[in-house]
Design an enzyme around this catalytic site. Structure first.
Site, PDB file in Angstrom:
ATOM      1  N   ALA A   1     -47.251 -68.899  32.800  1.00 51.57           N
ATOM      2  CA  ALA A   1     -46.225 -68.549  31.813  1.00 51.57           C
ATOM      3  C   ALA A   1     -46.266 -69.459  30.577  1.00 51.57           C
ATOM      4  CB  ALA A   1     -44.848 -68.590  32.462  1.00 51.57           C
TER       5      ALA A   1
ATOM      6  N   HIS B   1     -56.623 -65.322  33.161  1.00 47.48           N
ATOM      7  CA  HIS B   1     -55.459 -64.727  33.814  1.00 47.48           C
ATOM      8  C   HIS B   1     -55.944 -63.820  34.924  1.00 47.48           C
ATOM      9  CE1 HIS B   1     -52.929 -66.305  30.706  1.00 47.48           C
ATOM     10  NE2 HIS B   1     -53.807 -65.857  29.824  1.00 47.48           N
TER      11      HIS B   1
ATOM     12  N   GLU C   1     -59.561 -69.702  28.725  1.00 45.54           N
ATOM     13  CA  GLU C   1     -58.255 -69.244  29.227  1.00 45.54           C
ATOM     14  C   GLU C   1     -58.480 -68.095  30.212  1.00 45.54           C
ATOM     15  OE1 GLU C   1     -55.515 -68.136  26.042  1.00 45.54           O
ATOM     16  OE2 GLU C   1     -54.502 -66.702  27.354  1.00 45.54           O
TER      17      GLU C   1
HETATM   18  C1  DQA Z   1     -50.833 -65.111  34.691  1.00 47.73           C
HETATM   19  C2  DQA Z   1     -50.108 -64.144  33.734  1.00 47.73           C
HETATM   20  C3  DQA Z   1     -48.867 -64.798  33.155  1.00 47.73           C
HETATM   21  O1  DQA Z   1     -48.221 -63.893  32.256  1.00 47.73           O
HETATM   22  C4  DQA Z   1     -47.900 -65.169  34.252  1.00 47.73           C
HETATM   23  O2  DQA Z   1     -46.786 -65.840  33.717  1.00 47.73           O
HETATM   24  C5  DQA Z   1     -48.538 -65.951  35.347  1.00 47.73           C
HETATM   25  C6  DQA Z   1     -49.891 -65.645  35.761  1.00 47.73           C
HETATM   26  C7  DQA Z   1     -52.021 -64.445  35.415  1.00 47.73           C
HETATM   27  O3  DQA Z   1     -52.840 -65.169  35.958  1.00 47.73           O
HETATM   28  O4  DQA Z   1     -52.113 -63.206  35.453  1.00 47.73           O
HETATM   29  O5  DQA Z   1     -47.869 -66.784  35.986  1.00 47.73           O
HETATM   30  O6  DQA Z   1     -51.346 -66.196  33.924  1.00 47.73           O
END
Ligand code: DQA
Length: 138
Positions: free
Chosen positions: A75, A98, A96
């Protein structure tokens, strides 16, 4: 051997238990062991913190000696000018990552303060996002 650090931000210590439909049911520790077995030619290490300042301290600590940092700031991605500034301040390139596809989710997740300062972004490939990021450093 190249030195690569994986950093996970807030709530990612709960991977496997947390919202499994979004983040899967695999703990990060067991996935990280698989990563270490896969990438035997690099020194991989792992750090997790729920605290913004601790993530910044870790970036400062490794950011002049390591070859790459894989960062899932969770987040804080969407809120932290301080982590964005830390990435800019160090020399080690940061990718980065996700787990989920943040662009397929709520609009507040579409903004990344980190994006302008990172080498690239991998989003939406589940835990494989980390593997793809490590590969980008090899
Ligand atoms: C995240 C995506 C973010 O928006 C979220 O707050 C997370 C995990 C992901 O790995 O998909 O905690 O970084």
């Amino acid at each position: 051997m190249k030195k690569i650090l994986v950093i996970n931000g807030p709530n990612l210590n709960l991977l496997g238990k947390r919202e499994p439909t979004v983040y899967g049911n695999h703990s990060f520790e067991s996935y990280f062991n698989e990563l270490k077995e896969k990438f035997t030619t690099v020194t991989l290490s792992y750090y997790q913190s729920n605290i913004e300042g601790e993530i910044i301290d870790k970036l400062h600590e490794v950011g002049f000696t390591y070859d790459g940092i894989v960062l899932n700031a969770a987040a804080y991605t969407h809120t932290s000018v301080a982590i964005a500034d830390a990435i800019k301040a160090i020399e080690t390139p940061v990718v980065e990552v996700h787990i989920s596809n943040v662009y397929a989710r709520e609009t507040f997740r579409h903004k990344s303060f980190l994006a302008p300062n990172v080498k690239g972004i991998i989003t939406g490939f589940g835990l494989q996002s980390y593997e793809l990021a490590i590969q980008s450093f090899l």
